[in-house]
Design a protein around this motif. Sequence first.
Motif, PDB file in Angstrom:
ATOM      1  N   ARG A 408       0.851  -1.184   0.000  1.00 28.99           N
ATOM      2  CA  ARG A 408       0.000   0.000   0.000  1.00 28.99           C
ATOM      3  C   ARG A 408       0.892   1.241   0.000  1.00 28.99           C
ATOM      4  N   PRO A 409       0.403   2.348  -0.493  1.00 22.55           N
ATOM      5  CA  PRO A 409       1.275   3.527  -0.653  1.00 22.55           C
ATOM      6  C   PRO A 409       1.948   4.002   0.627  1.00 22.55           C
ATOM      7  N   ASP A 410       1.302   3.836   1.795  1.00 24.72           N
ATOM      8  CA  ASP A 410       1.887   4.349   3.027  1.00 24.72           C
ATOM      9  C   ASP A 410       2.546   3.255   3.865  1.00 24.72           C
ATOM     10  N   ASP A 411       2.825   2.095   3.271  1.00 24.28           N
ATOM     11  CA  ASP A 411       3.551   1.031   3.981  1.00 24.28           C
ATOM     12  C   ASP A 411       5.006   1.423   4.177  1.00 24.28           C
ATOM     13  N   GLU A 412       5.632   0.793   5.162  1.00 26.17           N
ATOM     14  CA  GLU A 412       7.088   0.902   5.351  1.00 26.17           C
ATOM     15  C   GLU A 412       7.722  -0.415   4.909  1.00 26.17           C
ATOM     16  N   ILE A 413       8.898  -0.322   4.322  1.00 23.81           N
ATOM     17  CA  ILE A 413       9.664  -1.512   3.939  1.00 23.81           C
ATOM     18  C   ILE A 413      11.021  -1.428   4.616  1.00 23.81           C
ATOM     19  N   VAL A 414      11.374  -2.469   5.354  1.00 25.87           N
ATOM     20  CA  VAL A 414      12.669  -2.539   6.042  1.00 25.87           C
ATOM     21  C   VAL A 414      13.425  -3.753   5.511  1.00 25.87           C
ATOM     22  N   VAL A 415      14.669  -3.565   5.147  1.00 27.23           N
ATOM     23  CA  VAL A 415      15.523  -4.659   4.697  1.00 27.23           C
ATOM     24  C   VAL A 415      16.571  -4.910   5.771  1.00 27.23           C
TER      25      VAL A 415
END
Length: 572
Positions: A408-415
Amino acid sequence: MFEKENLKMNRHCADRIGSSSLLIDTVGLIAVVILALLMRFHAITIPAVWYDEAFSLLLARETPWEIWPITARDVHPPLYYVLLHYWMLLVGDDVLSARSLSVLADVGTLLLSIKLMSLVATRRATWIAALLLALLPISIRYSQEVRMYTMVSFWLMGATVALVCWVKAPDKKRFATLYVLLMTAAFYTHYFAALCVLVHWLFWFRVRHVRAAVLPVRAWVLANSAIVVLFLPWMSHFIRQLQRRDGLDWIPPLTWQTVLNTVWPFTVMNDSVPVTSWWRVVPTLLILVCAATLLVKDPKERGYNILLVGYFFVPVLIVYILSLWVPIFSARYLTFAAVGLPLIVAVALDAWGIRRRVLTVAAMFFFLVGETQGLLAVYQQTDGLNGTAVRRETRLDILAARIAREVRPDDEIVVDGMFWYLPFKYYNATGIQPRIYVYRYPTDESREPYSFGGWALALQRGAGRYFDDISTLKLNAGRIWWVTGKVNANHARLFPKHWKQTLRLDGGGVEASLFILDAAPAPLAAGPKRSDFPAMACCAYWRADTDRAIFSGEVLGIRTPYESQTRPIAGP
Protein backbone atom coordinates in the motif's frame (compact mmCIF):
# COMPACT_ATOMS: atom_id res chain seq x y z
CA MET A 1 59.18 -19.51 -72.01
CA PHE A 2 57.99 -22.59 -70.18
CA GLU A 3 59.52 -21.26 -66.96
CA LYS A 4 57.50 -18.04 -67.23
CA GLU A 5 54.28 -19.99 -67.84
CA ASN A 6 55.02 -22.25 -64.86
CA LEU A 7 55.69 -19.20 -62.70
CA LYS A 8 52.36 -17.66 -63.72
CA MET A 9 50.54 -20.91 -63.00
CA ASN A 10 52.19 -21.20 -59.60
CA ARG A 11 51.21 -17.65 -58.72
CA HIS A 12 47.63 -18.28 -59.86
CA CYS A 13 47.43 -21.43 -57.74
CA ALA A 14 48.89 -19.61 -54.78
CA ASP A 15 46.33 -16.83 -55.15
CA ARG A 16 43.48 -19.36 -55.31
CA ILE A 17 44.79 -21.21 -52.25
CA GLY A 18 45.18 -17.90 -50.41
CA SER A 19 41.65 -16.83 -51.30
CA SER A 20 40.30 -20.22 -50.25
CA SER A 21 42.14 -20.06 -46.91
CA LEU A 22 40.87 -16.53 -46.31
CA LEU A 23 37.32 -17.66 -46.98
CA ILE A 24 37.66 -20.64 -44.65
CA ASP A 25 39.16 -18.44 -41.92
CA THR A 26 36.35 -15.90 -42.30
CA VAL A 27 33.65 -18.57 -42.08
CA GLY A 28 35.44 -20.16 -39.14
CA LEU A 29 35.70 -16.84 -37.33
CA ILE A 30 32.00 -16.12 -37.81
CA ALA A 31 31.12 -19.61 -36.56
CA VAL A 32 33.29 -19.25 -33.45
CA VAL A 33 31.83 -15.83 -32.62
CA ILE A 34 28.27 -17.15 -33.02
CA LEU A 35 29.11 -20.14 -30.82
CA ALA A 36 30.65 -17.86 -28.19
CA LEU A 37 27.61 -15.56 -28.19
CA LEU A 38 25.20 -18.49 -27.90
CA MET A 39 27.12 -19.97 -24.98
CA ARG A 40 27.26 -16.64 -23.13
CA PHE A 41 23.70 -15.49 -23.71
CA HIS A 42 22.19 -18.89 -22.89
CA ALA A 43 20.32 -18.70 -19.55
CA ILE A 44 21.91 -15.31 -18.85
CA THR A 45 18.81 -13.92 -17.14
CA ILE A 46 18.05 -16.93 -14.93
CA PRO A 47 20.35 -16.14 -11.96
CA ALA A 48 19.01 -13.39 -9.70
CA VAL A 49 21.02 -10.22 -9.15
CA TRP A 50 23.02 -10.51 -5.94
CA TYR A 51 24.92 -8.03 -3.77
CA ASP A 52 27.97 -7.47 -5.99
CA GLU A 53 25.92 -7.05 -9.16
CA ALA A 54 23.43 -4.77 -7.40
CA PHE A 55 26.32 -2.59 -6.28
CA SER A 56 27.46 -2.26 -9.91
CA LEU A 57 23.96 -1.55 -11.20
CA LEU A 58 23.03 1.02 -8.57
CA LEU A 59 26.40 2.76 -8.75
CA ALA A 60 26.17 2.95 -12.54
CA ARG A 61 22.90 4.87 -12.15
CA GLU A 62 24.86 7.72 -10.60
CA THR A 63 26.57 10.36 -12.70
CA PRO A 64 30.24 9.82 -13.65
CA TRP A 65 31.39 12.61 -11.32
CA GLU A 66 29.51 10.90 -8.46
CA ILE A 67 30.84 7.44 -9.36
CA TRP A 68 34.44 8.53 -8.79
CA PRO A 69 34.15 9.49 -5.06
CA ILE A 70 31.80 6.60 -4.24
CA THR A 71 34.13 4.07 -5.84
CA ALA A 72 37.02 5.59 -3.90
CA ARG A 73 35.24 4.30 -0.77
CA ASP A 74 35.00 0.78 -2.17
CA VAL A 75 37.72 -1.72 -3.14
CA HIS A 76 37.88 -1.30 -6.92
CA PRO A 77 38.79 1.48 -9.39
CA PRO A 78 36.00 3.33 -11.25
CA LEU A 79 36.33 2.75 -15.01
CA TYR A 80 34.00 -0.24 -15.30
CA TYR A 81 31.20 1.58 -13.47
CA VAL A 82 31.56 4.63 -15.72
CA LEU A 83 31.39 2.49 -18.86
CA LEU A 84 28.42 0.60 -17.41
CA HIS A 85 26.73 3.95 -16.74
CA TYR A 86 26.85 4.93 -20.41
CA TRP A 87 26.01 1.39 -21.54
CA MET A 88 22.85 1.46 -19.41
CA LEU A 89 21.91 4.84 -20.82
CA LEU A 90 22.20 3.31 -24.28
CA VAL A 91 20.47 -0.08 -23.85
CA GLY A 92 18.74 0.03 -20.45
CA ASP A 93 19.43 -1.29 -16.95
CA ASP A 94 17.47 -4.56 -17.00
CA VAL A 95 19.39 -7.75 -16.23
CA LEU A 96 19.86 -8.83 -19.86
CA SER A 97 21.05 -5.42 -21.02
CA ALA A 98 23.44 -4.90 -18.12
CA ARG A 99 24.98 -8.36 -18.31
CA SER A 100 25.37 -8.11 -22.09
CA LEU A 101 28.22 -5.62 -21.57
CA SER A 102 30.23 -8.39 -19.91
CA VAL A 103 29.33 -10.73 -22.78
CA LEU A 104 30.57 -8.30 -25.42
CA ALA A 105 33.79 -7.68 -23.47
CA ASP A 106 34.39 -11.43 -23.26
CA VAL A 107 33.74 -12.00 -26.97
CA GLY A 108 36.12 -9.12 -27.64
CA THR A 109 38.71 -10.96 -25.55
CA LEU A 110 38.12 -14.04 -27.70
CA LEU A 111 38.77 -12.08 -30.91
CA LEU A 112 41.91 -10.50 -29.48
CA SER A 113 43.15 -13.93 -28.35
CA ILE A 114 42.68 -15.25 -31.89
CA LYS A 115 44.70 -12.30 -33.16
CA LEU A 116 47.44 -13.02 -30.63
CA MET A 117 47.61 -16.67 -31.68
CA SER A 118 47.80 -15.68 -35.34
CA LEU A 119 50.89 -13.64 -34.45
CA VAL A 120 52.74 -16.25 -32.36
CA ALA A 121 51.44 -19.70 -33.37
CA THR A 122 50.35 -21.78 -36.35
CA ARG A 123 46.98 -21.59 -38.08
CA ARG A 124 45.92 -24.93 -36.63
CA ALA A 125 46.86 -23.88 -33.08
CA THR A 126 44.93 -20.65 -33.58
CA TRP A 127 41.67 -22.44 -34.36
CA ILE A 128 42.10 -24.99 -31.58
CA ALA A 129 42.51 -22.08 -29.17
CA ALA A 130 39.47 -20.32 -30.67
CA LEU A 131 37.22 -23.32 -30.06
CA LEU A 132 38.46 -23.89 -26.51
CA LEU A 133 38.13 -20.19 -25.70
CA ALA A 134 34.57 -20.05 -27.02
CA LEU A 135 33.68 -22.81 -24.53
CA LEU A 136 35.85 -21.70 -21.60
CA PRO A 137 33.55 -22.06 -18.53
CA ILE A 138 35.12 -19.39 -16.30
CA SER A 139 34.74 -16.81 -19.08
CA ILE A 140 31.12 -17.76 -19.67
CA ARG A 141 30.39 -17.65 -15.93
CA TYR A 142 31.62 -14.08 -15.49
CA SER A 143 30.27 -12.87 -18.82
CA GLN A 144 26.88 -13.47 -17.15
CA GLU A 145 27.61 -11.20 -14.20
CA VAL A 146 27.48 -7.41 -13.96
CA ARG A 147 31.07 -7.07 -12.80
CA MET A 148 34.38 -5.97 -14.26
CA TYR A 149 36.17 -9.31 -14.66
CA THR A 150 35.63 -9.83 -18.40
CA MET A 151 36.27 -6.15 -19.02
CA VAL A 152 39.74 -6.28 -17.49
CA SER A 153 40.39 -9.45 -19.53
CA PHE A 154 39.59 -7.47 -22.67
CA TRP A 155 41.95 -4.62 -21.83
CA LEU A 156 44.80 -6.96 -20.86
CA MET A 157 44.54 -9.18 -23.92
CA GLY A 158 44.40 -6.06 -26.09
CA ALA A 159 47.53 -4.75 -24.40
CA THR A 160 49.26 -8.10 -24.94
CA VAL A 161 48.44 -8.05 -28.65
CA ALA A 162 49.71 -4.47 -28.89
CA LEU A 163 52.93 -5.50 -27.14
CA VAL A 164 53.57 -8.39 -29.55
CA CYS A 165 52.89 -6.11 -32.53
CA TRP A 166 55.28 -3.56 -31.02
CA VAL A 167 57.97 -6.23 -30.66
CA LYS A 168 57.51 -7.29 -34.28
CA ALA A 169 57.52 -3.67 -35.53
CA PRO A 170 59.41 -1.55 -32.96
CA ASP A 171 59.51 1.46 -35.27
CA LYS A 172 55.72 1.81 -35.29
CA LYS A 173 55.01 4.03 -32.32
CA ARG A 174 51.25 3.55 -32.52
CA PHE A 175 51.63 0.12 -30.95
CA ALA A 176 53.46 1.65 -27.99
CA THR A 177 50.73 4.26 -27.59
CA LEU A 178 48.03 1.62 -27.82
CA TYR A 179 49.81 -0.53 -25.23
CA VAL A 180 50.01 2.36 -22.76
CA LEU A 181 46.35 3.29 -23.16
CA LEU A 182 45.09 -0.29 -22.85
CA MET A 183 47.19 -1.03 -19.78
CA THR A 184 46.02 2.21 -18.17
CA ALA A 185 42.41 1.23 -18.84
CA ALA A 186 43.11 -2.15 -17.24
CA PHE A 187 44.51 -0.52 -14.08
CA TYR A 188 41.44 1.72 -13.86
CA THR A 189 39.27 -1.42 -14.13
CA HIS A 190 40.92 -3.86 -11.69
CA TYR A 191 44.10 -3.76 -9.64
CA PHE A 192 45.08 -7.32 -10.56
CA ALA A 193 46.13 -5.86 -13.91
CA ALA A 194 49.49 -5.37 -12.19
CA LEU A 195 50.00 -9.14 -12.41
CA CYS A 196 49.83 -8.99 -16.20
CA VAL A 197 52.48 -6.27 -16.17
CA LEU A 198 54.86 -8.81 -14.65
CA VAL A 199 54.08 -11.19 -17.52
CA HIS A 200 54.87 -8.46 -20.04
CA TRP A 201 58.16 -7.62 -18.31
CA LEU A 202 59.15 -11.30 -18.39
CA PHE A 203 58.33 -11.46 -22.10
CA TRP A 204 60.22 -8.23 -22.84
CA PHE A 205 63.28 -9.46 -20.96
CA ARG A 206 63.26 -12.76 -22.84
CA VAL A 207 62.83 -11.12 -26.27
CA ARG A 208 65.48 -8.51 -25.52
CA HIS A 209 67.85 -11.24 -24.37
CA VAL A 210 67.46 -12.98 -27.73
CA ARG A 211 67.35 -9.86 -29.94
CA ALA A 212 68.87 -6.82 -28.31
CA ALA A 213 67.58 -4.46 -31.01
CA VAL A 214 63.96 -5.11 -30.11
CA LEU A 215 62.32 -2.70 -27.65
CA PRO A 216 65.34 -1.03 -26.02
CA VAL A 217 65.29 -0.31 -22.31
CA ARG A 218 64.58 3.38 -22.78
CA ALA A 219 61.42 2.85 -24.85
CA TRP A 220 60.11 0.10 -22.57
CA VAL A 221 60.70 2.05 -19.36
CA LEU A 222 59.19 5.17 -20.90
CA ALA A 223 56.01 3.28 -21.82
CA ASN A 224 55.64 1.85 -18.32
CA SER A 225 56.33 5.24 -16.78
CA ALA A 226 53.54 6.73 -18.90
CA ILE A 227 51.14 4.13 -17.46
CA VAL A 228 52.11 5.15 -13.94
CA VAL A 229 51.66 8.84 -14.74
CA LEU A 230 48.20 8.24 -16.21
CA PHE A 231 47.21 6.32 -13.08
CA LEU A 232 48.37 9.07 -10.70
CA PRO A 233 44.93 10.78 -10.43
CA TRP A 234 43.63 7.63 -8.75
CA MET A 235 46.77 6.72 -6.82
CA SER A 236 45.80 8.39 -3.52
CA HIS A 237 42.47 6.51 -3.50
CA PHE A 238 44.24 3.25 -4.27
CA ILE A 239 46.66 3.75 -1.36
CA ARG A 240 43.78 4.43 1.04
CA GLN A 241 41.94 1.33 -0.18
CA LEU A 242 45.10 -0.70 0.25
CA GLN A 243 45.57 0.55 3.80
CA ARG A 244 42.02 -0.41 4.75
CA ARG A 245 42.40 -3.95 3.35
CA ASP A 246 38.63 -4.39 3.45
CA GLY A 247 36.48 -6.67 1.33
CA LEU A 248 38.71 -9.78 1.40
CA ASP A 249 37.29 -11.48 4.49
CA TRP A 250 35.22 -13.91 2.43
CA ILE A 251 38.30 -15.46 0.74
CA PRO A 252 39.38 -18.70 2.48
CA PRO A 253 43.02 -19.26 3.47
CA LEU A 254 45.32 -20.89 0.95
CA THR A 255 45.66 -24.69 1.27
CA TRP A 256 47.56 -27.39 -0.57
CA GLN A 257 44.29 -28.60 -2.01
CA THR A 258 43.73 -25.16 -3.54
CA VAL A 259 47.17 -25.30 -5.17
CA LEU A 260 46.74 -28.83 -6.51
CA ASN A 261 43.26 -28.02 -7.82
CA THR A 262 44.39 -24.77 -9.47
CA VAL A 263 42.93 -25.40 -12.93
CA TRP A 264 39.66 -27.02 -11.80
CA PRO A 265 37.69 -23.84 -10.91
CA PHE A 266 38.55 -22.33 -14.30
CA THR A 267 37.55 -25.31 -16.41
CA VAL A 268 35.60 -28.29 -15.04
CA MET A 269 34.05 -26.39 -12.11
CA ASN A 270 31.82 -29.31 -11.06
CA ASP A 271 31.13 -28.73 -7.38
CA SER A 272 29.75 -32.24 -6.86
CA VAL A 273 33.25 -33.72 -7.05
CA PRO A 274 34.76 -33.82 -3.51
CA VAL A 275 37.47 -31.27 -2.85
CA THR A 276 39.85 -34.07 -1.83
CA SER A 277 39.26 -36.09 -5.01
CA TRP A 278 42.28 -36.69 -7.21
CA TRP A 279 40.09 -35.97 -10.24
CA ARG A 280 40.41 -32.31 -9.34
CA VAL A 281 44.19 -32.56 -9.74
CA VAL A 282 44.10 -34.07 -13.26
CA PRO A 283 43.44 -30.77 -15.13
CA THR A 284 46.36 -29.13 -13.33
CA LEU A 285 48.70 -31.97 -14.26
CA LEU A 286 47.63 -31.85 -17.91
CA ILE A 287 48.17 -28.10 -18.11
CA LEU A 288 51.64 -28.53 -16.58
CA VAL A 289 52.48 -31.11 -19.27
CA CYS A 290 51.23 -28.74 -21.98
CA ALA A 291 53.23 -25.85 -20.51
CA ALA A 292 56.38 -28.00 -20.40
CA THR A 293 55.84 -28.86 -24.07
CA LEU A 294 55.84 -25.16 -24.96
CA LEU A 295 58.95 -24.39 -22.94
CA VAL A 296 61.04 -27.14 -24.59
CA LYS A 297 59.96 -26.30 -28.14
CA ASP A 298 62.07 -24.52 -30.74
CA PRO A 299 64.27 -21.95 -28.92
CA LYS A 300 63.46 -19.39 -31.64
CA GLU A 301 59.81 -19.41 -30.54
CA ARG A 302 60.50 -19.71 -26.81
CA GLY A 303 59.97 -16.01 -26.16
CA TYR A 304 56.38 -16.17 -27.40
CA ASN A 305 55.80 -19.49 -25.64
CA ILE A 306 56.99 -17.94 -22.39
CA LEU A 307 54.43 -15.20 -22.94
CA LEU A 308 51.62 -17.76 -23.33
CA VAL A 309 52.71 -19.90 -20.37
CA GLY A 310 53.37 -16.89 -18.18
CA TYR A 311 49.98 -15.36 -19.00
CA PHE A 312 48.37 -17.95 -16.74
CA PHE A 313 51.09 -19.16 -14.41
CA VAL A 314 52.75 -15.88 -13.39
CA PRO A 315 49.58 -14.24 -11.98
CA VAL A 316 48.55 -17.47 -10.25
CA LEU A 317 51.96 -17.99 -8.64
CA ILE A 318 52.18 -14.38 -7.47
CA VAL A 319 48.69 -14.61 -5.94
CA TYR A 320 49.65 -17.85 -4.18
CA ILE A 321 52.75 -16.23 -2.70
CA LEU A 322 50.82 -13.17 -1.51
CA SER A 323 48.09 -15.42 -0.08
CA LEU A 324 50.58 -16.76 2.44
CA TRP A 325 50.10 -13.40 4.21
CA VAL A 326 46.65 -12.22 3.07
CA PRO A 327 44.26 -14.66 1.33
CA ILE A 328 43.50 -13.15 -2.09
CA PHE A 329 43.14 -16.21 -4.33
CA SER A 330 39.75 -16.12 -6.00
CA ALA A 331 38.99 -17.56 -9.43
CA ARG A 332 37.04 -14.47 -10.47
CA TYR A 333 40.03 -12.18 -9.87
CA LEU A 334 42.08 -14.37 -12.23
CA THR A 335 39.53 -14.70 -15.03
CA PHE A 336 41.90 -12.74 -17.29
CA ALA A 337 44.72 -15.21 -16.59
CA ALA A 338 42.48 -18.23 -17.31
CA VAL A 339 42.28 -17.04 -20.93
CA GLY A 340 45.86 -18.29 -21.23
CA LEU A 341 44.83 -21.91 -20.57
CA PRO A 342 43.31 -22.60 -24.04
CA LEU A 343 46.29 -20.88 -25.66
CA ILE A 344 48.75 -23.16 -23.85
CA VAL A 345 46.71 -26.26 -24.70
CA ALA A 346 46.35 -25.26 -28.35
CA VAL A 347 50.07 -24.81 -28.98
CA ALA A 348 50.86 -28.06 -27.15
CA LEU A 349 48.28 -30.04 -29.14
CA ASP A 350 49.62 -28.52 -32.34
CA ALA A 351 53.13 -29.68 -31.41
CA TRP A 352 51.95 -33.17 -30.49
CA GLY A 353 49.87 -33.47 -33.65
CA ILE A 354 52.93 -33.74 -35.84
CA ARG A 355 53.98 -37.14 -34.46
CA ARG A 356 51.41 -38.14 -31.83
CA ARG A 357 48.03 -37.85 -33.51
CA VAL A 358 46.31 -40.35 -31.20
CA LEU A 359 47.54 -38.48 -28.12
CA THR A 360 46.43 -35.19 -29.65
CA VAL A 361 42.91 -36.41 -30.39
CA ALA A 362 42.60 -37.99 -26.93
CA ALA A 363 43.80 -34.82 -25.20
CA MET A 364 41.48 -32.61 -27.26
CA PHE A 365 38.55 -34.88 -26.39
CA PHE A 366 39.44 -34.74 -22.71
CA PHE A 367 39.62 -30.94 -22.67
CA LEU A 368 36.31 -30.61 -24.50
CA VAL A 369 34.63 -33.03 -22.07
CA GLY A 370 36.05 -31.05 -19.16
CA GLU A 371 34.76 -27.77 -20.57
CA THR A 372 31.36 -29.36 -21.21
CA GLN A 373 31.19 -30.33 -17.54
CA GLY A 374 32.10 -26.78 -16.64
CA LEU A 375 29.38 -25.37 -18.89
CA LEU A 376 26.78 -27.62 -17.26
CA ALA A 377 27.96 -26.44 -13.85
CA VAL A 378 27.59 -22.81 -14.94
CA TYR A 379 24.11 -23.25 -16.39
CA GLN A 380 22.92 -25.39 -13.45
CA GLN A 381 24.55 -22.94 -11.00
CA THR A 382 26.62 -25.63 -9.30
CA ASP A 383 30.07 -24.24 -10.11
CA GLY A 384 30.93 -23.58 -6.45
CA LEU A 385 32.20 -20.05 -7.15
CA ASN A 386 31.58 -17.10 -4.86
CA GLY A 387 28.05 -15.75 -5.23
CA THR A 388 26.63 -18.70 -7.18
CA ALA A 389 24.63 -20.10 -4.24
CA VAL A 390 23.08 -16.68 -3.60
CA ARG A 391 22.14 -16.22 -7.26
CA ARG A 392 20.58 -19.68 -7.31
CA GLU A 393 18.75 -19.81 -3.97
CA THR A 394 17.57 -16.25 -3.35
CA ARG A 395 14.84 -14.91 -5.61
CA LEU A 396 14.68 -11.29 -4.61
CA ASP A 397 13.43 -10.47 -8.08
CA ILE A 398 10.23 -12.49 -7.61
CA LEU A 399 9.95 -11.45 -3.96
CA ALA A 400 10.15 -7.75 -4.81
CA ALA A 401 7.57 -8.17 -7.60
CA ARG A 402 5.15 -9.85 -5.20
CA ILE A 403 5.61 -7.11 -2.60
CA ALA A 404 4.91 -4.52 -5.30
CA ARG A 405 1.54 -6.17 -5.92
CA GLU A 406 0.62 -6.41 -2.23
CA VAL A 407 1.99 -3.09 -0.95
CA ARG A 408 0.00 0.00 0.00
CA PRO A 409 1.28 3.53 -0.65
CA ASP A 410 1.89 4.35 3.03
CA ASP A 411 3.55 1.03 3.98
CA GLU A 412 7.09 0.90 5.35
CA ILE A 413 9.66 -1.51 3.94
CA VAL A 414 12.67 -2.54 6.04
CA VAL A 415 15.52 -4.66 4.70
CA ASP A 416 17.52 -6.53 7.30
CA GLY A 417 21.15 -5.86 6.40
CA MET A 418 23.09 -4.35 3.53
CA PHE A 419 23.66 -7.72 1.85
CA TRP A 420 19.96 -7.90 0.95
CA TYR A 421 19.34 -4.15 0.74
CA LEU A 422 21.20 -3.41 -2.51
CA PRO A 423 19.65 -6.20 -4.64
CA PHE A 424 16.21 -5.46 -3.19
CA LYS A 425 16.63 -1.78 -4.01
CA TYR A 426 17.51 -2.70 -7.59
CA TYR A 427 14.35 -4.80 -7.96
CA ASN A 428 12.12 -2.52 -5.85
CA ALA A 429 9.19 -1.21 -7.92
CA THR A 430 6.96 -0.03 -5.08
CA GLY A 431 8.02 3.61 -5.16
CA ILE A 432 8.74 3.33 -1.40
CA GLN A 433 12.27 4.02 -0.22
CA PRO A 434 13.26 0.97 1.87
CA ARG A 435 15.02 1.41 5.19
CA ILE A 436 18.00 -0.57 6.45
CA TYR A 437 18.07 -2.31 9.81
CA VAL A 438 21.57 -2.35 11.34
CA TYR A 439 22.46 -4.94 13.94
CA ARG A 440 23.32 -3.62 17.38
CA TYR A 441 26.34 -4.86 19.24
CA PRO A 442 26.01 -6.99 22.42
CA THR A 443 27.45 -4.09 24.45
CA ASP A 444 24.28 -2.14 23.54
CA GLU A 445 26.39 0.56 21.95
CA SER A 446 24.89 2.04 18.84
CA ARG A 447 27.35 2.09 15.98
CA GLU A 448 27.11 4.28 12.92
CA PRO A 449 27.29 2.46 9.58
CA TYR A 450 30.54 2.73 7.75
CA SER A 451 30.81 5.10 4.83
CA PHE A 452 32.55 2.46 2.70
CA GLY A 453 31.42 -0.15 0.21
CA GLY A 454 27.68 -0.61 -0.03
CA TRP A 455 27.07 1.98 2.69
CA ALA A 456 28.74 4.69 0.65
CA LEU A 457 26.29 3.93 -2.14
CA ALA A 458 23.17 3.25 -0.06
CA LEU A 459 23.43 6.49 1.91
CA GLN A 460 24.34 8.61 -1.12
CA ARG A 461 20.80 9.93 -1.43
CA GLY A 462 19.14 8.47 1.62
CA ALA A 463 20.91 9.67 4.77
CA GLY A 464 18.93 8.72 7.83
CA ARG A 465 17.27 5.70 6.18
CA TYR A 466 19.00 3.24 8.52
CA PHE A 467 18.22 2.44 12.15
CA ASP A 468 19.40 0.01 14.82
CA ASP A 469 16.59 0.24 17.37
CA ILE A 470 13.11 -0.95 16.46
CA SER A 471 11.56 1.20 19.18
CA THR A 472 12.59 4.28 17.17
CA LEU A 473 10.80 3.09 14.03
CA LYS A 474 7.82 5.35 13.36
CA LEU A 475 5.05 3.85 11.25
CA ASN A 476 2.44 5.99 9.53
CA ALA A 477 -0.09 3.33 8.52
CA GLY A 478 0.70 0.52 10.93
CA ARG A 479 1.96 -1.86 8.19
CA ILE A 480 5.55 -2.85 7.72
CA TRP A 481 7.29 -5.25 5.34
CA TRP A 482 10.40 -6.88 6.80
CA VAL A 483 12.79 -8.42 4.22
CA THR A 484 15.53 -10.63 5.59
CA GLY A 485 17.55 -13.78 5.12
CA LYS A 486 15.56 -16.86 6.09
CA VAL A 487 15.80 -17.65 9.81
CA ASN A 488 14.34 -20.13 12.29
CA ALA A 489 11.25 -19.81 14.45
CA ASN A 490 13.04 -17.71 17.07
CA HIS A 491 13.22 -14.75 14.65
CA ALA A 492 9.75 -13.67 15.87
CA ARG A 493 11.32 -12.56 19.15
CA LEU A 494 13.13 -9.80 17.29
CA PHE A 495 9.92 -7.81 16.99
CA PRO A 496 7.73 -6.07 19.61
CA LYS A 497 4.68 -7.96 20.84
CA HIS A 498 2.21 -5.56 19.26
CA TRP A 499 3.55 -6.47 15.79
CA LYS A 500 1.32 -9.19 14.34
CA GLN A 501 2.52 -11.09 11.29
CA THR A 502 -0.24 -11.59 8.72
CA LEU A 503 1.72 -12.76 5.70
CA ARG A 504 5.04 -14.30 4.85
CA LEU A 505 6.41 -14.50 1.31
CA ASP A 506 9.01 -17.16 0.68
CA GLY A 507 11.83 -16.24 -1.69
CA GLY A 508 14.15 -19.20 -1.22
CA GLY A 509 17.05 -17.86 0.82
CA VAL A 510 15.12 -14.70 1.67
CA GLU A 511 11.65 -13.96 2.97
CA ALA A 512 9.38 -10.98 3.43
CA SER A 513 7.01 -10.72 6.41
CA LEU A 514 4.09 -8.31 6.58
CA PHE A 515 3.38 -6.99 10.08
CA ILE A 516 0.35 -5.04 11.25
CA LEU A 517 0.24 -3.06 14.49
CA ASP A 518 -2.89 -4.13 16.32
CA ALA A 519 -2.51 -1.84 19.36
CA ALA A 520 -0.51 1.07 20.69
CA PRO A 521 2.94 -0.11 21.82
CA ALA A 522 4.00 -0.01 25.43
CA PRO A 523 6.92 2.35 26.15
CA LEU A 524 10.29 0.71 25.55
CA ALA A 525 13.56 1.79 27.08
CA ALA A 526 15.40 0.44 24.11
CA GLY A 527 14.64 -1.74 21.18
CA PRO A 528 15.49 -5.43 21.18
CA LYS A 529 19.03 -6.46 20.36
CA ARG A 530 20.38 -9.47 18.55
CA SER A 531 22.18 -10.47 21.73
CA ASP A 532 18.79 -10.84 23.47
CA PHE A 533 17.74 -13.73 21.26
CA PRO A 534 18.85 -17.33 20.80
CA ALA A 535 21.30 -18.01 18.01
CA MET A 536 19.62 -17.83 14.64
CA ALA A 537 20.11 -20.24 11.79
CA CYS A 538 20.37 -17.85 8.87
CA CYS A 539 21.24 -18.23 5.26
CA ALA A 540 23.31 -15.09 5.57
CA TYR A 541 24.78 -13.26 8.51
CA TRP A 542 26.09 -9.74 8.48
CA ARG A 543 29.65 -8.73 9.22
CA ALA A 544 29.01 -5.13 10.29
CA ASP A 545 32.70 -4.43 10.69
CA THR A 546 33.56 -5.44 7.13
CA ASP A 547 30.48 -4.45 5.11
CA ARG A 548 30.19 -8.05 3.91
CA ALA A 549 27.93 -11.02 4.32
CA ILE A 550 28.69 -14.72 4.42
CA PHE A 551 26.25 -17.00 2.60
CA SER A 552 25.91 -20.64 3.53
CA GLY A 553 24.40 -21.75 0.24
CA GLU A 554 21.51 -23.52 1.98
CA VAL A 555 17.85 -22.74 2.28
CA LEU A 556 16.80 -23.92 5.72
CA GLY A 557 13.63 -25.97 5.73
CA ILE A 558 12.45 -24.89 9.20
CA ARG A 559 8.77 -24.56 9.93
CA THR A 560 7.69 -21.35 11.63
CA PRO A 561 4.59 -20.59 13.76
CA TYR A 562 3.24 -18.85 10.67
CA GLU A 563 3.73 -21.76 8.29
CA SER A 564 0.02 -22.08 7.62
CA GLN A 565 0.01 -18.45 6.45
CA THR A 566 2.99 -18.84 4.17
CA ARG A 567 2.34 -18.36 0.48
CA PRO A 568 4.74 -19.61 -2.15
CA ILE A 569 5.74 -16.88 -4.55
CA ALA A 570 4.27 -16.97 -8.00
CA GLY A 571 6.22 -15.42 -10.83
CA PRO A 572 5.56 -11.74 -11.55
